[in-house]
Design a protein around this motif. Sequence first.
Motif, PDB file in Angstrom:
ATOM      1  N   PHE A  25      27.977  39.801 -55.389  1.00  0.00           N
ATOM      2  CA  PHE A  25      28.591  38.859 -56.368  1.00  0.00           C
ATOM      3  C   PHE A  25      29.057  39.527 -57.690  1.00  0.00           C
ATOM      4  O   PHE A  25      30.095  39.076 -58.169  1.00  0.00           O
ATOM      5  CB  PHE A  25      27.615  37.868 -56.674  1.00  0.00           C
ATOM      6  CG  PHE A  25      27.738  36.859 -57.499  1.00  0.00           C
ATOM      7  CD1 PHE A  25      28.416  35.829 -57.045  1.00  0.00           C
ATOM      8  CD2 PHE A  25      27.330  36.734 -58.896  1.00  0.00           C
ATOM      9  CE1 PHE A  25      28.992  34.618 -57.718  1.00  0.00           C
ATOM     10  CE2 PHE A  25      27.809  35.598 -59.824  1.00  0.00           C
ATOM     11  CZ  PHE A  25      28.496  34.523 -59.008  1.00  0.00           C
ATOM     12  N   ILE A  26      28.224  40.489 -57.992  1.00  0.00           N
ATOM     13  CA  ILE A  26      28.610  41.067 -59.370  1.00  0.00           C
ATOM     14  C   ILE A  26      30.233  41.732 -59.244  1.00  0.00           C
ATOM     15  O   ILE A  26      31.252  41.790 -59.998  1.00  0.00           O
ATOM     16  CB  ILE A  26      28.013  42.345 -59.890  1.00  0.00           C
ATOM     17  CG1 ILE A  26      26.508  41.867 -59.857  1.00  0.00           C
ATOM     18  CG2 ILE A  26      28.235  43.085 -61.049  1.00  0.00           C
ATOM     19  CD1 ILE A  26      26.385  40.990 -61.288  1.00  0.00           C
ATOM     20  N   GLN A  49      20.584  43.368 -52.208  1.00  0.00           N
ATOM     21  CA  GLN A  49      19.837  42.922 -53.604  1.00  0.00           C
ATOM     22  C   GLN A  49      20.807  41.881 -54.304  1.00  0.00           C
ATOM     23  O   GLN A  49      20.161  41.051 -55.042  1.00  0.00           O
ATOM     24  CB  GLN A  49      19.799  44.110 -54.179  1.00  0.00           C
ATOM     25  CG  GLN A  49      18.998  45.196 -53.737  1.00  0.00           C
ATOM     26  CD  GLN A  49      17.461  44.453 -54.307  1.00  0.00           C
ATOM     27  OE1 GLN A  49      17.288  44.620 -55.241  1.00  0.00           O
ATOM     28  NE2 GLN A  49      16.665  44.299 -53.205  1.00  0.00           N
ATOM     29  N   GLY A  50      22.061  41.913 -53.955  1.00  0.00           N
ATOM     30  CA  GLY A  50      23.138  41.206 -54.683  1.00  0.00           C
ATOM     31  C   GLY A  50      23.869  40.260 -54.233  1.00  0.00           C
ATOM     32  O   GLY A  50      25.039  40.162 -54.692  1.00  0.00           O
ATOM     33  N   VAL A  81      21.118  35.300 -53.573  1.00  0.00           N
ATOM     34  CA  VAL A  81      20.121  35.910 -54.045  1.00  0.00           C
ATOM     35  C   VAL A  81      20.222  35.752 -55.629  1.00  0.00           C
ATOM     36  O   VAL A  81      19.447  35.469 -56.520  1.00  0.00           O
ATOM     37  CB  VAL A  81      19.905  37.316 -53.726  1.00  0.00           C
ATOM     38  CG1 VAL A  81      18.706  37.957 -54.558  1.00  0.00           C
ATOM     39  CG2 VAL A  81      19.194  37.517 -52.378  1.00  0.00           C
ATOM     40  N   SER A 125      18.558  33.568 -58.457  1.00  0.00           N
ATOM     41  CA  SER A 125      17.460  34.264 -59.545  1.00  0.00           C
ATOM     42  C   SER A 125      18.144  33.786 -60.538  1.00  0.00           C
ATOM     43  O   SER A 125      17.434  33.761 -61.866  1.00  0.00           O
ATOM     44  CB  SER A 125      18.115  35.689 -59.302  1.00  0.00           C
ATOM     45  OG  SER A 125      18.083  36.266 -60.839  1.00  0.00           O
ATOM     46  N   LEU A 126      19.567  33.425 -60.864  1.00  0.00           N
ATOM     47  CA  LEU A 126      19.939  33.061 -62.089  1.00  0.00           C
ATOM     48  C   LEU A 126      19.687  31.590 -62.685  1.00  0.00           C
ATOM     49  O   LEU A 126      19.520  31.451 -63.778  1.00  0.00           O
ATOM     50  CB  LEU A 126      21.765  33.309 -62.006  1.00  0.00           C
ATOM     51  CG  LEU A 126      22.552  33.182 -63.215  1.00  0.00           C
ATOM     52  CD1 LEU A 126      22.393  34.544 -63.873  1.00  0.00           C
ATOM     53  CD2 LEU A 126      24.058  33.276 -62.777  1.00  0.00           C
ATOM     54  N   ASN A 152      15.604  31.668 -62.988  1.00  0.00           N
ATOM     55  CA  ASN A 152      14.824  32.470 -64.013  1.00  0.00           C
ATOM     56  C   ASN A 152      15.801  32.751 -65.289  1.00  0.00           C
ATOM     57  O   ASN A 152      14.950  32.815 -66.461  1.00  0.00           O
ATOM     58  CB  ASN A 152      14.431  33.904 -63.619  1.00  0.00           C
ATOM     59  CG  ASN A 152      13.480  33.896 -62.417  1.00  0.00           C
ATOM     60  OD1 ASN A 152      12.613  33.127 -62.409  1.00  0.00           O
ATOM     61  ND2 ASN A 152      14.019  34.604 -61.342  1.00  0.00           N
ATOM     62  N   TRP A 153      16.894  32.643 -65.140  1.00  0.00           N
ATOM     63  CA  TRP A 153      17.840  32.878 -66.693  1.00  0.00           C
ATOM     64  C   TRP A 153      18.475  31.618 -66.794  1.00  0.00           C
ATOM     65  O   TRP A 153      19.791  31.818 -67.033  1.00  0.00           O
ATOM     66  CB  TRP A 153      18.902  33.813 -66.037  1.00  0.00           C
ATOM     67  CG  TRP A 153      18.033  35.322 -65.401  1.00  0.00           C
ATOM     68  CD1 TRP A 153      17.797  35.603 -64.434  1.00  0.00           C
ATOM     69  CD2 TRP A 153      17.543  36.082 -66.401  1.00  0.00           C
ATOM     70  NE1 TRP A 153      16.954  36.745 -64.475  1.00  0.00           N
ATOM     71  CE2 TRP A 153      17.049  37.132 -65.683  1.00  0.00           C
ATOM     72  CE3 TRP A 153      17.676  36.455 -67.829  1.00  0.00           C
ATOM     73  CZ2 TRP A 153      16.283  38.347 -66.326  1.00  0.00           C
ATOM     74  CZ3 TRP A 153      16.945  37.535 -68.360  1.00  0.00           C
ATOM     75  CH2 TRP A 153      16.314  38.585 -67.527  1.00  0.00           C
ATOM     76  N   PRO A 202      19.400  31.518 -71.081  1.00  0.00           N
ATOM     77  CA  PRO A 202      20.441  32.349 -71.502  1.00  0.00           C
ATOM     78  C   PRO A 202      21.814  31.946 -70.986  1.00  0.00           C
ATOM     79  O   PRO A 202      22.657  32.195 -71.537  1.00  0.00           O
ATOM     80  CB  PRO A 202      20.123  33.822 -70.867  1.00  0.00           C
ATOM     81  CG  PRO A 202      18.796  33.649 -70.733  1.00  0.00           C
ATOM     82  CD  PRO A 202      18.325  32.391 -70.263  1.00  0.00           C
ATOM     83  N   PHE A 203      21.796  31.516 -69.608  1.00  0.00           N
ATOM     84  CA  PHE A 203      23.211  30.943 -69.013  1.00  0.00           C
ATOM     85  C   PHE A 203      23.725  29.925 -70.019  1.00  0.00           C
ATOM     86  O   PHE A 203      24.859  30.007 -70.174  1.00  0.00           O
ATOM     87  CB  PHE A 203      22.661  30.670 -67.581  1.00  0.00           C
ATOM     88  CG  PHE A 203      24.116  30.534 -66.773  1.00  0.00           C
ATOM     89  CD1 PHE A 203      24.458  31.104 -66.111  1.00  0.00           C
ATOM     90  CD2 PHE A 203      24.468  29.209 -66.671  1.00  0.00           C
ATOM     91  CE1 PHE A 203      25.608  31.001 -65.510  1.00  0.00           C
ATOM     92  CE2 PHE A 203      25.635  28.689 -65.952  1.00  0.00           C
ATOM     93  CZ  PHE A 203      26.162  29.648 -65.247  1.00  0.00           C
ATOM     94  N   LEU A 206      24.895  31.091 -73.154  1.00  0.00           N
ATOM     95  CA  LEU A 206      26.228  31.904 -73.086  1.00  0.00           C
ATOM     96  C   LEU A 206      27.424  31.090 -72.928  1.00  0.00           C
ATOM     97  O   LEU A 206      28.449  31.228 -73.464  1.00  0.00           O
ATOM     98  CB  LEU A 206      26.139  32.777 -71.739  1.00  0.00           C
ATOM     99  CG  LEU A 206      25.915  34.251 -72.075  1.00  0.00           C
ATOM    100  CD1 LEU A 206      25.977  34.994 -70.722  1.00  0.00           C
ATOM    101  CD2 LEU A 206      26.743  34.791 -73.091  1.00  0.00           C
ATOM    102  N   GLN A 218      21.263  42.671 -62.698  1.00  0.00           N
ATOM    103  CA  GLN A 218      22.399  41.843 -62.196  1.00  0.00           C
ATOM    104  C   GLN A 218      22.724  40.462 -63.121  1.00  0.00           C
ATOM    105  O   GLN A 218      23.922  40.261 -63.576  1.00  0.00           O
ATOM    106  CB  GLN A 218      22.269  41.569 -60.793  1.00  0.00           C
ATOM    107  CG  GLN A 218      22.247  42.611 -59.797  1.00  0.00           C
ATOM    108  CD  GLN A 218      22.351  42.398 -58.598  1.00  0.00           C
ATOM    109  OE1 GLN A 218      22.514  41.134 -58.164  1.00  0.00           O
ATOM    110  NE2 GLN A 218      22.216  43.356 -57.563  1.00  0.00           N
ATOM    111  N   PHE A 224      25.971  38.793 -67.656  1.00  0.00           N
ATOM    112  CA  PHE A 224      25.958  38.158 -69.013  1.00  0.00           C
ATOM    113  C   PHE A 224      26.723  38.972 -69.787  1.00  0.00           C
ATOM    114  O   PHE A 224      27.610  38.587 -70.819  1.00  0.00           O
ATOM    115  CB  PHE A 224      24.611  37.946 -69.807  1.00  0.00           C
ATOM    116  CG  PHE A 224      23.849  37.041 -69.201  1.00  0.00           C
ATOM    117  CD1 PHE A 224      24.366  35.925 -68.423  1.00  0.00           C
ATOM    118  CD2 PHE A 224      22.658  36.916 -69.253  1.00  0.00           C
ATOM    119  CE1 PHE A 224      23.554  35.152 -67.654  1.00  0.00           C
ATOM    120  CE2 PHE A 224      21.511  36.162 -68.569  1.00  0.00           C
ATOM    121  CZ  PHE A 224      22.181  35.241 -68.036  1.00  0.00           C
TER     122      PHE A 224
END
Lengths: 199, 134
Positions: free
Chosen positions: A65-66, A138-139, A143, A147-148, A151-152, A155-156, A159, B60, B65
Amino acid sequence: MSLAAGPPGFLSPAGVEIAFLLVGIATLAAALVTVTTKQLVHAALWLVVTLGGLAIEYLLLTAEFIAWVQVLIYVGSVVVLLLFGLMLTKAPIGRSPDADSGNRWAALTVAIAAAATLVWVVVDAFRSTWIDLSGAVQGSTKVTGASLFRNWVLPFEALSVLLLAALVGAIVLARPPVTRHRPSKDALRATPPRHGARS
Amino acid sequence: MHLAYPAVLAVLLFCVGLYGVLVRRNAILVLISVELMLNAVNLNLVAFDVWLRDTLHAGQALTLFTITIAAAEIGIGLAIVLLVHRNRGTSDVDKLTDLAETGTEPDSASIAPTTDNTAETAADQALPAGGQTA
């Protein structure tokens, strides 16, 4: 005995490592050309090669994904923004001999000293560390998305507010100055608006 | 895969970007070098996330971010560079020395703002003289 039981050696001929090394060498060479070329537009185009090589490295590290976000945002939009910036600041097209400033040797000394120190520290610290790439991915998008958004989330959302602020700030900065001078009534009367035109 | 490979590649990319920031003269090329440094950090984050197998996937998430913040940074940076280029006629970071603390007067005639008024220029030139006498 140690070959079978010990940790894998430093230069284990795994296919992933060879691919990572080759792509890494190409990425580093493109980065070197980016910071040393005399043609300003070519620097932005070599940056595309560097960022694409880094996307391949992310793929090799199983961060899919990255990698696609890198291709979309960096190669797709940041480089286009940089090219527009070069165009709007009237950058010369051909070779510009004053692309580098006079402190080249000081910069080279600082960069080589930093590289030597950091490479020494990093190699000394992670000499016997091994990434296990054989397990679950992992990515992948599933997944990363779970996770985003599990848990995140805060911050998302923060942003997104930051992106909005940056957008408004960029518009305010780059807008041409607003002229306070309003046209006089004589000028308006001299050229009456046509029928259907915006009054 | 050995962890030293991505770590060393990130270190070398960071130092290439550091060299570019120090040596480049055009402001947009400085921004390109800053992008190289940010990408080196991203590679480190991804590599360590894969190595640690973090359940939160902090590496990741932070990479995403960082990419977002880098996009915002490049937008604001380019807007500032365009503003400087419109006001000064140059985007050369070596010539933007209004805040330099040199005793000798630089060639301020070539980089003077094109849209200034005379009172502001007089105030700017009167300021270092008052600072020297104080």
